[in-house]
Design a protein around this motif. Structure first.
Motif, PDB file in Angstrom:
ATOM      1  N   SER A 107       0.834  -1.205   0.000  1.00 26.89           N
ATOM      2  CA  SER A 107       0.000   0.000   0.000  1.00 26.89           C
ATOM      3  C   SER A 107       0.864   1.250   0.000  1.00 26.89           C
ATOM      4  O   SER A 107       0.585   2.213  -0.710  1.00 26.89           O
ATOM      5  N   LEU A 108       1.916   1.232   0.790  1.00 26.85           N
ATOM      6  CA  LEU A 108       2.832   2.361   0.841  1.00 26.85           C
ATOM      7  C   LEU A 108       3.510   2.567  -0.501  1.00 26.85           C
ATOM      8  O   LEU A 108       3.586   3.683  -1.012  1.00 26.85           O
ATOM      9  N   THR A 109       3.983   1.498  -1.099  1.00 27.47           N
ATOM     10  CA  THR A 109       4.624   1.580  -2.405  1.00 27.47           C
ATOM     11  C   THR A 109       3.661   2.129  -3.435  1.00 27.47           C
ATOM     12  O   THR A 109       4.007   3.019  -4.214  1.00 27.47           O
TER      13      THR A 109
ATOM     14  N   LEU B 260       3.909   5.703  -5.614  1.00 23.70           N
ATOM     15  CA  LEU B 260       4.110   5.621  -7.057  1.00 23.70           C
ATOM     16  C   LEU B 260       2.875   5.995  -7.878  1.00 23.70           C
ATOM     17  O   LEU B 260       2.942   6.010  -9.100  1.00 23.70           O
ATOM     18  N   MET B 261       1.777   6.346  -7.261  1.00 23.73           N
ATOM     19  CA  MET B 261       0.544   6.603  -7.998  1.00 23.73           C
ATOM     20  C   MET B 261       0.627   7.779  -8.969  1.00 23.73           C
ATOM     21  O   MET B 261       0.162   7.677 -10.092  1.00 23.73           O
ATOM     22  N   PRO B 262       1.181   8.948  -8.561  1.00 22.11           N
ATOM     23  CA  PRO B 262       1.156  10.088  -9.480  1.00 22.11           C
ATOM     24  C   PRO B 262       2.209   9.955 -10.568  1.00 22.11           C
ATOM     25  O   PRO B 262       3.194  10.681 -10.606  1.00 22.11           O
TER      26      PRO B 262
ATOM     27  N   CYS C 289       3.690   1.432 -18.669  1.00 19.25           N
ATOM     28  CA  CYS C 289       3.106   0.425 -17.781  1.00 19.25           C
ATOM     29  C   CYS C 289       1.635   0.147 -18.080  1.00 19.25           C
ATOM     30  O   CYS C 289       0.992  -0.620 -17.363  1.00 19.25           O
ATOM     31  N   ASP C 290       1.081   0.763 -19.116  1.00 18.65           N
ATOM     32  CA  ASP C 290      -0.338   0.600 -19.441  1.00 18.65           C
ATOM     33  C   ASP C 290      -0.729  -0.832 -19.801  1.00 18.65           C
ATOM     34  O   ASP C 290      -1.881  -1.201 -19.661  1.00 18.65           O
ATOM     35  N   LYS C 291       0.217  -1.601 -20.270  1.00 18.74           N
ATOM     36  CA  LYS C 291      -0.130  -2.956 -20.705  1.00 18.74           C
ATOM     37  C   LYS C 291      -0.480  -3.896 -19.552  1.00 18.74           C
ATOM     38  O   LYS C 291      -1.033  -4.956 -19.767  1.00 18.74           O
TER      39      LYS C 291
ATOM     40  N   THR D  73      -3.208  -5.396 -13.502  1.00 23.45           N
ATOM     41  CA  THR D  73      -3.401  -5.304 -12.053  1.00 23.45           C
ATOM     42  C   THR D  73      -2.584  -4.147 -11.481  1.00 23.45           C
ATOM     43  O   THR D  73      -1.561  -3.753 -12.032  1.00 23.45           O
ATOM     44  N   SER D  74      -3.057  -3.625 -10.374  1.00 20.93           N
ATOM     45  CA  SER D  74      -2.342  -2.525  -9.721  1.00 20.93           C
ATOM     46  C   SER D  74      -0.970  -2.977  -9.235  1.00 20.93           C
ATOM     47  O   SER D  74      -0.024  -2.196  -9.229  1.00 20.93           O
ATOM     48  N   TYR D  75      -0.835  -4.227  -8.875  1.00 23.03           N
ATOM     49  CA  TYR D  75       0.461  -4.737  -8.416  1.00 23.03           C
ATOM     50  C   TYR D  75       1.479  -4.737  -9.557  1.00 23.03           C
ATOM     51  O   TYR D  75       2.614  -4.314  -9.394  1.00 23.03           O
ATOM     52  N   ASP D  76       1.037  -5.203 -10.726  1.00 19.56           N
ATOM     53  CA  ASP D  76       1.932  -5.227 -11.876  1.00 19.56           C
ATOM     54  C   ASP D  76       2.305  -3.811 -12.323  1.00 19.56           C
ATOM     55  O   ASP D  76       3.449  -3.534 -12.667  1.00 19.56           O
ATOM     56  N   LYS D  77       1.329  -2.897 -12.303  1.00 20.33           N
ATOM     57  CA  LYS D  77       1.609  -1.508 -12.674  1.00 20.33           C
ATOM     58  C   LYS D  77       2.569  -0.861 -11.685  1.00 20.33           C
ATOM     59  O   LYS D  77       3.478  -0.141 -12.073  1.00 20.33           O
ATOM     60  N   THR D  78       2.357  -1.116 -10.408  1.00 19.17           N
ATOM     61  CA  THR D  78       3.242  -0.560  -9.381  1.00 19.17           C
ATOM     62  C   THR D  78       4.660  -1.079  -9.562  1.00 19.17           C
ATOM     63  O   THR D  78       5.625  -0.315  -9.493  1.00 19.17           O
ATOM     64  N   TYR D  79       4.790  -2.367  -9.821  1.00 23.02           N
ATOM     65  CA  TYR D  79       6.102  -2.955 -10.054  1.00 23.02           C
ATOM     66  C   TYR D  79       6.767  -2.313 -11.273  1.00 23.02           C
ATOM     67  O   TYR D  79       7.935  -1.943 -11.249  1.00 23.02           O
TER      68      TYR D  79
END
Length: 127
Positions: A7-9, A13-15, A24-26, A29-35
Motif C-alpha cells: 500500500s505504501l509503495t 508511485l501513484m502520481p 506500464c499501461d499494458k 493489475t495494480s500490483y503489476d503496474k506498481t512494479y
C-alpha cells in the motif's frame, strides 16, 4: 506487513506521468503496474548515476569538485520539486532525472570529443 508495504509503495508511485504510465499501461493489475512504475523510477536513477560517474572520470580534480557541488545542489532542487508531504511524485522525479541525465550525457559527449568546457560541467542547468 506485506500489505502495508504494498500500500505504501502504491501510494508513493501513484502520481506517474504520461511517459512512465504509458510504459506500464499494458499491465492489468495494480500490483503489476506498481512494479513496472517502480522499475522505471529506479532505472532513471541508475541512468543518472552512470552518467554522473562517466563525466567525473573525464574531468580534472577541480572540475570534479565543482561537478559534485553542482550535483548536490541539483539533488536538493529535485527533492524540493518532487517531494511533498513525505511522498515522491514519481512523474516529477522521472522527468527531472531524465533532464539532468541528458545534460550530463551531453557533457560526456563533449569531453570525449575533446571539447570539454569545465564551466558547462559545473553549470546549474535546472533553472
Amino acid at each position: 506487513m506485506k500489505r502495508i508495504l504494498s500500500s505504501l509503495t502504491l501510494a508513493l508511485l501513484m502520481p506517474v506521468a504520461a511517459h512512465a504510465a504509458g510504459e506500464c499501461d499494458k499491465y492489468r493489475t495494480s500490483y503489476d503496474k506498481t512494479y513496472c512504475m517502480a522499475k522505471i523510477f529506479f532505472e532513471s536513477d541508475n541512468e543518472l548515476n552512470a552518467s554522473y560517474k562517466d563525466l567525473r572520470n573525464l574531468v580534472n580534480d577541480t572540475t570534479k569538485q565543482q561537478l559534485k557541488e553542482s550535483q548536490l545542489d541539483w539533488i536538493r532542487y529535485r527533492n524540493g520539486a518532487c517531494e511533498s508531504g513525505g511522498s515522491i511524485d514519481v512523474d516529477c522525479n522521472y522527468r527531472v532525472n531524465r533532464s539532468r541525465t541528458e545534460y550530463l550525457r551531453d557533457r560526456v559527449r563533449e569531453c570525449k570529443a575533446g571539447t570539454c568546457r569545465n564551466e558547462m560541467v559545473a553549470k546549474k542547468s535546472w533553472d
